[in-house]
Design a protein around this motif. Structure first.
Motif, PDB file in Angstrom:
ATOM      1  N   ARG A 135       0.972  -1.096   0.094  1.00 42.20           N
ATOM      2  CA  ARG A 135      -0.110   0.116  -0.049  1.00 42.20           C
ATOM      3  C   ARG A 135       1.063   1.055  -0.132  1.00 42.20           C
ATOM      4  O   ARG A 135       0.767   2.144  -1.014  1.00 42.20           O
ATOM      5  CB  ARG A 135      -0.846   0.080   1.187  1.00 42.20           C
ATOM      6  N   GLU A 136       1.756   1.179   0.899  1.00 43.98           N
ATOM      7  CA  GLU A 136       2.747   2.507   1.049  1.00 43.98           C
ATOM      8  C   GLU A 136       3.538   2.628  -0.428  1.00 43.98           C
ATOM      9  O   GLU A 136       3.605   3.682  -0.892  1.00 43.98           O
ATOM     10  CB  GLU A 136       3.755   2.260   2.116  1.00 43.98           C
ATOM     11  N   ALA A 137       4.131   1.358  -0.826  1.00 39.46           N
ATOM     12  CA  ALA A 137       4.768   1.695  -2.362  1.00 39.46           C
ATOM     13  C   ALA A 137       3.773   2.193  -3.289  1.00 39.46           C
ATOM     14  O   ALA A 137       4.004   2.893  -4.257  1.00 39.46           O
ATOM     15  CB  ALA A 137       5.139   0.209  -2.675  1.00 39.46           C
ATOM     16  N   LEU A 138       2.523   1.625  -3.485  1.00 40.57           N
ATOM     17  CA  LEU A 138       1.787   2.217  -4.410  1.00 40.57           C
ATOM     18  C   LEU A 138       1.130   3.647  -4.200  1.00 40.57           C
ATOM     19  O   LEU A 138       1.300   4.639  -5.229  1.00 40.57           O
ATOM     20  CB  LEU A 138       0.437   1.427  -4.507  1.00 40.57           C
ATOM     21  N   ARG A 139       1.168   4.014  -2.993  1.00 42.89           N
ATOM     22  CA  ARG A 139       0.804   5.417  -2.534  1.00 42.89           C
ATOM     23  C   ARG A 139       1.860   6.313  -2.876  1.00 42.89           C
ATOM     24  O   ARG A 139       1.927   7.522  -3.171  1.00 42.89           O
ATOM     25  CB  ARG A 139       0.503   5.622  -1.123  1.00 42.89           C
ATOM     26  N   ALA A 140       3.170   5.755  -2.753  1.00 50.30           N
ATOM     27  CA  ALA A 140       4.436   6.510  -3.201  1.00 50.30           C
ATOM     28  C   ALA A 140       4.673   6.411  -4.909  1.00 50.30           C
ATOM     29  O   ALA A 140       5.624   6.950  -5.475  1.00 50.30           O
ATOM     30  CB  ALA A 140       5.538   5.884  -2.584  1.00 50.30           C
ATOM     31  N   GLY A 141       3.655   5.838  -5.728  1.00 56.77           N
ATOM     32  CA  GLY A 141       3.700   5.844  -7.066  1.00 56.77           C
ATOM     33  C   GLY A 141       4.440   4.908  -7.519  1.00 56.77           C
ATOM     34  O   GLY A 141       5.036   5.120  -8.691  1.00 56.77           O
ATOM     35  N   LYS A 142       4.710   3.864  -6.819  1.00 55.75           N
ATOM     36  CA  LYS A 142       5.750   2.809  -7.607  1.00 55.75           C
ATOM     37  C   LYS A 142       4.966   1.495  -8.067  1.00 55.75           C
ATOM     38  O   LYS A 142       3.753   1.364  -7.718  1.00 55.75           O
ATOM     39  CB  LYS A 142       6.531   2.230  -6.342  1.00 55.75           C
ATOM     40  N   HIS A 143       5.373   0.953  -9.183  1.00 56.14           N
ATOM     41  CA  HIS A 143       4.889  -0.228  -9.582  1.00 56.14           C
ATOM     42  C   HIS A 143       5.207  -1.335  -8.781  1.00 56.14           C
ATOM     43  O   HIS A 143       6.254  -1.144  -8.189  1.00 56.14           O
ATOM     44  CB  HIS A 143       5.229  -0.623 -11.211  1.00 56.14           C
ATOM     45  N   VAL A 144       4.420  -2.317  -8.623  1.00 55.13           N
ATOM     46  CA  VAL A 144       4.813  -3.448  -7.470  1.00 55.13           C
ATOM     47  C   VAL A 144       4.522  -4.699  -7.708  1.00 55.13           C
ATOM     48  O   VAL A 144       3.367  -4.994  -8.390  1.00 55.13           O
ATOM     49  CB  VAL A 144       3.681  -3.196  -6.313  1.00 55.13           C
ATOM     50  N   LEU A 145       5.252  -5.454  -7.457  1.00 53.98           N
ATOM     51  CA  LEU A 145       5.175  -6.994  -7.562  1.00 53.98           C
ATOM     52  C   LEU A 145       5.438  -7.489  -6.264  1.00 53.98           C
ATOM     53  O   LEU A 145       6.495  -7.233  -5.412  1.00 53.98           O
ATOM     54  CB  LEU A 145       6.492  -7.416  -8.559  1.00 53.98           C
ATOM     55  N   PHE A 165       6.478  -8.377 -15.845  1.00 54.86           N
ATOM     56  CA  PHE A 165       6.113  -7.296 -15.068  1.00 54.86           C
ATOM     57  C   PHE A 165       6.900  -6.040 -15.764  1.00 54.86           C
ATOM     58  O   PHE A 165       6.245  -5.093 -15.786  1.00 54.86           O
ATOM     59  CB  PHE A 165       6.930  -7.587 -13.949  1.00 54.86           C
ATOM     60  N   ILE A 166       7.844  -6.037 -16.267  1.00 59.37           N
ATOM     61  CA  ILE A 166       8.757  -4.960 -17.091  1.00 59.37           C
ATOM     62  C   ILE A 166       7.941  -4.571 -18.142  1.00 59.37           C
ATOM     63  O   ILE A 166       7.556  -3.357 -18.296  1.00 59.37           O
ATOM     64  CB  ILE A 166      10.092  -5.242 -17.193  1.00 59.37           C
ATOM     65  N   ASP A 167       7.604  -5.534 -18.797  1.00 57.75           N
ATOM     66  CA  ASP A 167       6.711  -5.180 -20.213  1.00 57.75           C
ATOM     67  C   ASP A 167       5.597  -4.316 -19.857  1.00 57.75           C
ATOM     68  O   ASP A 167       5.226  -3.585 -20.745  1.00 57.75           O
ATOM     69  CB  ASP A 167       6.317  -6.740 -20.821  1.00 57.75           C
ATOM     70  N   CYS A 168       4.621  -5.171 -18.727  1.00 56.61           N
ATOM     71  CA  CYS A 168       3.370  -4.417 -18.292  1.00 56.61           C
ATOM     72  C   CYS A 168       3.828  -2.843 -17.950  1.00 56.61           C
ATOM     73  O   CYS A 168       3.097  -1.905 -18.337  1.00 56.61           O
ATOM     74  CB  CYS A 168       2.908  -5.223 -17.442  1.00 56.61           C
ATOM     75  N   ILE A 169       4.870  -2.503 -17.448  1.00 60.85           N
ATOM     76  CA  ILE A 169       5.086  -1.099 -16.806  1.00 60.85           C
ATOM     77  C   ILE A 169       5.298  -0.380 -18.027  1.00 60.85           C
ATOM     78  O   ILE A 169       4.814   0.875 -18.033  1.00 60.85           O
ATOM     79  CB  ILE A 169       6.332  -1.317 -16.088  1.00 60.85           C
ATOM     80  N   LEU A 170       6.365  -0.945 -19.026  1.00 58.97           N
ATOM     81  CA  LEU A 170       6.548  -0.248 -20.075  1.00 58.97           C
ATOM     82  C   LEU A 170       5.370   0.192 -21.042  1.00 58.97           C
ATOM     83  O   LEU A 170       5.063   1.144 -21.918  1.00 58.97           O
ATOM     84  CB  LEU A 170       7.788  -0.686 -20.919  1.00 58.97           C
ATOM     85  N   SER A 171       4.500  -0.859 -21.280  1.00 56.92           N
ATOM     86  CA  SER A 171       3.368  -0.800 -22.109  1.00 56.92           C
ATOM     87  C   SER A 171       2.201  -0.384 -21.488  1.00 56.92           C
ATOM     88  O   SER A 171       1.053  -0.053 -22.123  1.00 56.92           O
ATOM     89  CB  SER A 171       3.223  -2.367 -22.671  1.00 56.92           C
ATOM     90  N   GLY A 172       2.112  -0.232 -20.252  1.00 54.13           N
ATOM     91  CA  GLY A 172       0.901   0.154 -19.552  1.00 54.13           C
ATOM     92  C   GLY A 172      -0.169  -0.914 -19.565  1.00 54.13           C
ATOM     93  O   GLY A 172      -1.321  -0.590 -19.516  1.00 54.13           O
ATOM     94  N   THR A 173       0.430  -2.259 -19.598  1.00 55.85           N
ATOM     95  CA  THR A 173      -0.882  -3.297 -20.039  1.00 55.85           C
ATOM     96  C   THR A 173      -1.100  -3.726 -18.471  1.00 55.85           C
ATOM     97  O   THR A 173       0.069  -3.903 -17.586  1.00 55.85           O
ATOM     98  CB  THR A 173      -0.449  -4.391 -20.850  1.00 55.85           C
TER      99      THR A 173
END
Ligand SMILES: NC(=O)c1ccc[n+]([C@@H]2O[C@H](COP(=O)([O-])OP(=O)(O)OC[C@H]3O[C@@H](n4cnc5c(N)ncnc54)[C@H](O)[C@@H]3O)[C@@H](O)[C@H]2O)c1
Length: 363
Positions: free
Chosen positions: A82-92, A296-304
């Motif tokens: 939760r804290e990581a998402l609130r800090a704007g990070k993509h999370v695995l 995970f990296i592909d999803c971050i870069l492509s927004g999927t």
């Protein structure tokens, strides 16, 4: 090429596997690792001299980091994620996503609201043998699925924070949902507390999928030999996935039982056994954890959306939560969904329809 900066929280048993894979992926930079235990950080220092090693997870949520990987004990997953998402990070996050379905729901919603990738480490969905198994089942190569049986057994590792169900069954539930393209409607579980006074170390989980498909999962920390076996029985063929086999992990058995009736009367039928050959399909190589991280990296870069996104993590957590209740209530059956309201997992074909014996009798 865009370089993504990674922070990892948790460098115990599993964290170093994630750390090694991140460090080997081109375009991924292992920027920071946090762990509470200084010796664990010390063990990483020589191998990753450019990585910031810290005892404070908040150092991993700083500006230069794009994505955070969480490999800590299960009860810490929710607050850290939760804290990581609130800090704007993509999370695995490692499996299981959270201890409670309400927490999983909150994380899945938060990630969607913030437009961030949230992924849960359902590693087997990235295992080439499991993907091949899914394709075999979804193409209908074994006919209509009758039942699925999974066994994940070993001597240990006993965990202090969760029982064997929460530790091992997430893998098998995620594999079943993945290959069947559906989620269970009902669940029940029985088990025993053989060693620990209150923590179950052996459990038998029964899942009911739509169209009468039975899923059965046996998980145990108290077995003499390591077993990782997954069997899918279809009405035409059967397939066994043996994850501990050094090679030829998948075997399709052309075996089955055919029921015939000469009079047309349902009660008057004969059985004949079919013994055909065994096919061993070729399975591409690749380390599942690396494939998972690259996805995970592909999803971050492509927004999927990741294959095993927060909603997929929620589906598994819901099953575990209900199964845990059942386990503590003598195996009572818990309803998860109405069949009619079932959400078929996005991007996957629905289960092939099987005519049940009752329907056949009515026809
Ligand atoms: N995908 C898989 O096949 C697989 C396999 C094993 C474990 N796991 C999962 O990985 C996770 C971790 O399991 P493990 O076996 O590595 O556990 P572990 O106990 O060996 O390691 C957890 C580490 O997290 C650290 N930690 C705890 N709280 C922290 C905090 N607030 N800040 C920084 N560090 C913190 C601990 O010091 C410890 O080193 C669990 O969710 C587990 O289910 C997944």
């Amino acid at each position: 090429m865009t370089e993504l900066h990674f922070g990892v929280i948790g460098a115990g048993y599993w964290g170093p596997h994630l750390i090694r894979n991140i460090s080997e992926i081109p375009g991924a930079q292992l920027s920071a690792v946090a762990d509470l235990v200084p010796e664990r950080l010390q063990a990483l220092r020589l191998r990753y001299p450019a990585t910031h090693l810290t005892r404070d997870y908040r150092d991993v949520l700083t500006d230069g980091i794009d994505a955070v990987v969480i490999a800590t004990p299960v009860k810490t997953h929710y607050p850290l994620a939760r804290e990581a998402l609130r800090a704007g990070k993509h999370v695995l996050i490692e499996k299981p996503l959270t201890r409670r379905s309400s927490e999983a729901l909150d994380l899945a919603r938060l990630a969607d609201q913030e437009g961030l990738a949230l992924m849960v480490g359902h590693t087997f969905e990235y295992n080439p043998a499991v993907v091949a198994l899914r394709n075999i089942v979804q193409r209908g190569d074994i006919g209509d699925v009758l039942y699925v049986d999974a066994a994940r057994l070993n001597l240990g590792q006993f965990r202090p924070d969760v029982n064997v169900l929460w530790d091992l069954a997430p893998h098998d539930i995620s594999i079943m949902n993945f290959i069947l393209g559906a989620e269970p409607t009902h669940v029940s579980a029985r088990g025993s507390t053989c060693i620990h006074p209150t923590m179950h170390d052996v459990a038998y989980l029964e899942l009911r999928y739509p169209n009468g498909v039975l899923g059965h999962v046996h998980v145990s920390w108290l077995e003499p030999a390591k077993v990782r076996r997954f069997t899918v029985v279809g009405d035409e063929k059967m397939v066994v996935y043996n994850d501990v086999a050094p090679e030829e992990k998948l075997r399709i058995y052309d075996k089955g039982v055919i029921r015939t009736t000469s009079s047309g009367d349902f009660a008057d039928f004969q059985l004949s056994y079919h013994y055909g050959g065994v096919t061993i399909p070729a399975v591409p190589g690749g380390e599942p954890l690396k494939i998972e991280l690259m996805h995970f990296i592909d999803c971050i870069l492509s927004g999927t959306r990741p294959q095993s996104d927060g909603w997929s993590g929620l589906r598994v957590t819901k099953v575990l939560e209900a199964a845990d209740k059942s386990l503590r209530n003598g195996g009572t059956r818990k309803k998860l969904h109405d069949s009619a309201a079932l959400e078929i997992i996005e991007g996957q074909a629905p289960l092939r329809r099987r005519v049940t014996a009752a329907e056949e009798a009515l026809a």
